[in-house]
Write a protein that holds these residues in place. Structure first.
Motif, mmCIF file in Angstrom:
data_model
loop_
_atom_site.group_PDB
_atom_site.id
_atom_site.type_symbol
_atom_site.label_atom_id
_atom_site.label_comp_id
_atom_site.label_asym_id
_atom_site.label_seq_id
_atom_site.Cartn_x
_atom_site.Cartn_y
_atom_site.Cartn_z
ATOM 1 N N GLY A 85 14.622 -15.225 57.367
ATOM 2 C CA GLY A 85 13.582 -16.237 57.182
ATOM 3 C C GLY A 85 14.149 -17.570 56.721
ATOM 4 O O GLY A 85 13.397 -18.501 56.445
ATOM 5 N N SER A 133 12.318 -22.428 55.021
ATOM 6 C CA SER A 133 12.104 -20.974 54.963
ATOM 7 C C SER A 133 10.614 -20.633 55.089
ATOM 8 O O SER A 133 9.900 -20.567 54.093
ATOM 9 C CB SER A 133 12.710 -20.406 53.678
ATOM 10 O OG SER A 133 12.331 -21.160 52.538
ATOM 11 N N TRP A 169 10.103 -13.867 48.563
ATOM 12 C CA TRP A 169 9.409 -13.345 49.753
ATOM 13 C C TRP A 169 8.365 -12.303 49.397
ATOM 14 O O TRP A 169 7.495 -11.984 50.204
ATOM 15 C CB TRP A 169 10.434 -12.802 50.749
ATOM 16 C CG TRP A 169 11.414 -13.871 51.159
ATOM 17 C CD1 TRP A 169 12.606 -14.157 50.547
ATOM 18 C CD2 TRP A 169 11.265 -14.833 52.206
ATOM 19 N NE1 TRP A 169 13.209 -15.234 51.172
ATOM 20 C CE2 TRP A 169 12.412 -15.658 52.188
ATOM 21 C CE3 TRP A 169 10.267 -15.066 53.169
ATOM 22 C CZ2 TRP A 169 12.594 -16.703 53.097
ATOM 23 C CZ3 TRP A 169 10.450 -16.097 54.074
ATOM 24 C CH2 TRP A 169 11.606 -16.910 54.028
ATOM 25 N N ILE A 177 8.212 -14.630 61.951
ATOM 26 C CA ILE A 177 9.129 -15.560 61.269
ATOM 27 C C ILE A 177 10.301 -15.920 62.190
ATOM 28 O O ILE A 177 10.720 -17.083 62.258
ATOM 29 C CB ILE A 177 9.633 -14.942 59.938
ATOM 30 C CG1 ILE A 177 8.481 -14.837 58.935
ATOM 31 C CG2 ILE A 177 10.779 -15.751 59.357
ATOM 32 C CD1 ILE A 177 8.849 -14.182 57.617
ATOM 33 N N HIS A 188 7.173 -18.424 55.842
ATOM 34 C CA HIS A 188 6.718 -17.030 55.643
ATOM 35 C C HIS A 188 5.617 -16.719 56.654
ATOM 36 O O HIS A 188 5.323 -17.536 57.531
ATOM 37 C CB HIS A 188 6.259 -16.822 54.198
ATOM 38 C CG HIS A 188 6.472 -15.415 53.693
ATOM 39 N ND1 HIS A 188 6.376 -14.299 54.499
ATOM 40 C CD2 HIS A 188 6.770 -14.920 52.462
ATOM 41 C CE1 HIS A 188 6.613 -13.203 53.788
ATOM 42 N NE2 HIS A 188 6.873 -13.542 52.547
ATOM 43 N N SER A 227 7.571 -18.637 46.242
ATOM 44 C CA SER A 227 6.392 -18.580 47.119
ATOM 45 C C SER A 227 5.150 -19.053 46.395
ATOM 46 O O SER A 227 5.035 -18.892 45.175
ATOM 47 C CB SER A 227 6.151 -17.142 47.570
ATOM 48 O OG SER A 227 6.857 -16.863 48.731
ATOM 49 N N HIS A 269 9.926 -20.700 50.863
ATOM 50 C CA HIS A 269 9.746 -19.358 50.286
ATOM 51 C C HIS A 269 11.051 -18.744 49.808
ATOM 52 O O HIS A 269 11.038 -17.798 49.027
ATOM 53 C CB HIS A 269 9.048 -18.448 51.310
ATOM 54 C CG HIS A 269 7.712 -18.996 51.729
ATOM 55 N ND1 HIS A 269 7.581 -19.890 52.773
ATOM 56 C CD2 HIS A 269 6.486 -18.826 51.211
ATOM 57 C CE1 HIS A 269 6.306 -20.237 52.887
ATOM 58 N NE2 HIS A 269 5.614 -19.613 51.951
ATOM 59 N N ALA A 327 9.802 -10.207 53.912
ATOM 60 C CA ALA A 327 9.828 -10.868 55.226
ATOM 61 C C ALA A 327 10.398 -9.942 56.287
ATOM 62 O O ALA A 327 10.055 -10.052 57.463
ATOM 63 C CB ALA A 327 10.684 -12.130 55.149
#
Ligand code: PLP
Length: 378
Positions: free
Chosen positions: A322, A355, A211, A293, A357, A27, A23, A191
């Motif tokens: 994140g 990363s 994000w 997260i 989410h 995303s 992400h 995030a």
């Protein structure tokens, strides 16, 4: 116990075909976003065709959602294309004197660098705060400020190390030194909770496709009302003036709020999608998303370090985000091995960046860990 967000997974078909943990690059588009865009496209294809007003309504809703994510009035938000565009509005709207200085940070993503470097031709000097293994020390920021520093621009979260800057502390420092505080929010917002007033942020630029889970090419900028007074619109257009629909009046009287920075027909499909995407994030709530997260991040660090992968982020929780980046032997091979097993991460410099989410789950992280163990025969 952080929430699991199990009920949101149905909106992300990508969960059926693999484990998406990238992400910080881009995303996946959720089904509510796909539906919103499809419906807007159908309207443009065989419905009312002239959906301008409907699209404007979506823009207002999008600003409302963003205002809830950053805690401000929607009037302080302008919809733009991307992060880089925002910083260009900033640097070109201020007047500069030869010898003015701008403070940036080493190893930042270049969208938070080039717009400022472009002022060098006006005699503006650029300084860089050093980083130490990807970390940014507050004392180093303080030391780099000179009597001529007029502006500091920094990321909420650093794109490689995932180091989360303490915006409130830095904002306080900038205010005490009478320095404009500008932030690139793209690697954090969506995030991590953010409050632009508490952090005394003057300017925030934020693309939407990471994000915020929005289509590409639709972002926003926040301009603090006090700054708006002094920020000359670097561009002017028919939608940035008060009497937009009086086409031939040519009265260049800018709107009072941040719409003065929206000059013409925007990326309406992007806006429709971003509206649906941010609605989902507001509902899930960054204050719930972030602890989830962080717990996925702990799971990664605890387990991957045990098999010799070297975490590149901060040891302090207060600076986590994140983004979880690890250096490791044969990292490119590892990245491809994960990819061949439908685990999507990023290869950045000589490290693998993971990363997750809010819809990702502990079981998915366990799968990544197992694959890494297999790869290194642990
Ligand atoms: C910190 C940071 N800022 C900005 C961007 C993107 O900039 P833009 O929205 O201008 O494409 C990225 C990544 O693509 C990034 O990691």
């Amino acid at each position: 116990m952080p929430p699991s967000f199990e009920e949101y997974r149905k909106f992300f078909p990508v969960t059926k075909t693999g484990t998406y943990l990238n992400h910080a690059a881009i995303s996946p588009i959720s089904t509510p976003v796909v539906e919103a865009i499809n419906s807007a496209l159908s309207g443009r294809s065989a419905g009312d065709i002239d959906t301008f007003q409907m699209m404007l309504d979506n823009k207002s809703k999008l600003k409302n959602n963003i205002s809830r994510l950053i805690h401000t009035n929607p009037a302080n938000i302008a919809i733009i294309g991307n992060t880089s565009e925002g910083f260009n509005w900033l640097v070109n709207g201020l007047s500069w004197q030869k010898g003015d200085r701008i403070l940036l940070v080493k190893d930042e993503f270049p969208s938070n660098v080039y717009p400022f470097l472009n002022l060098k031709s006006q005699g503006v000097e650029i300084d860089f705060v050093p980083t130490r293994r990807g970390m940014i020390y507050f004392d180093d920021i303080e030391k780099c400020i000179t009597s001529r520093t007029r502006l500091l621009s920094i990321s909420f979260v650093e794109f490689f190390s995932g180091f989360r800057n303490d915006l409130e502390k830095i904002g306080q420092l900038c205010e005490s030194k009478d320095i404009l505080f500008s932030v690139d929010g793209i690697q954090g917002l969506g995030a991590i909770p953010m409050d632009v007033s508490a952090a005394k942020i003057d300017f925030l630029s934020n693309g939407g496709h990471k994000w915020l889970m929005s289509p590409m090419g639709c972002g926003f900028m926040y301009v603090r009302p006090e700054l708006r007074e002094n920020l000359k619109p670097a561009f002017a257009g028919w939608l940035s003036v008060k009497d937009s629909w009086n086409f031939t009046d040519y009265n260049l009287d800018f709107l009072d709020d941040s719409r003065r920075f929206e000059i013409g027909t925007p990326n309406f499909l992007g806006i429709v999608g971003a509206q649906a995407a941010t609605k989902l994030l507001v509902k899930a709530g960054p204050e719930n998303i972030f602890p989830h997260i962080l717990s996925l991040g702990d799971q990664l660090i605890d387990n991957l370090e045990k098999i010799g992968m070297r975490y590149q982020g901060s040891q302090e929780k207060a600076h986590r985000s994140g983004i979880y980046t690890f250096k490791a032997d044969r990292v490119e091979e590892l990245f491809n091995y994960l990819k061949n097993n439908q685990v999507h991460t990023a290869l950045r410099l000589d490290a693998v960046r993971i990363s997750p989410h809010f819809y990702n789950q502990s079981e998915e992280i366990a799968r990544v860990i197992d694959l890494c163990k297999d790869f290194y025969h642990n």
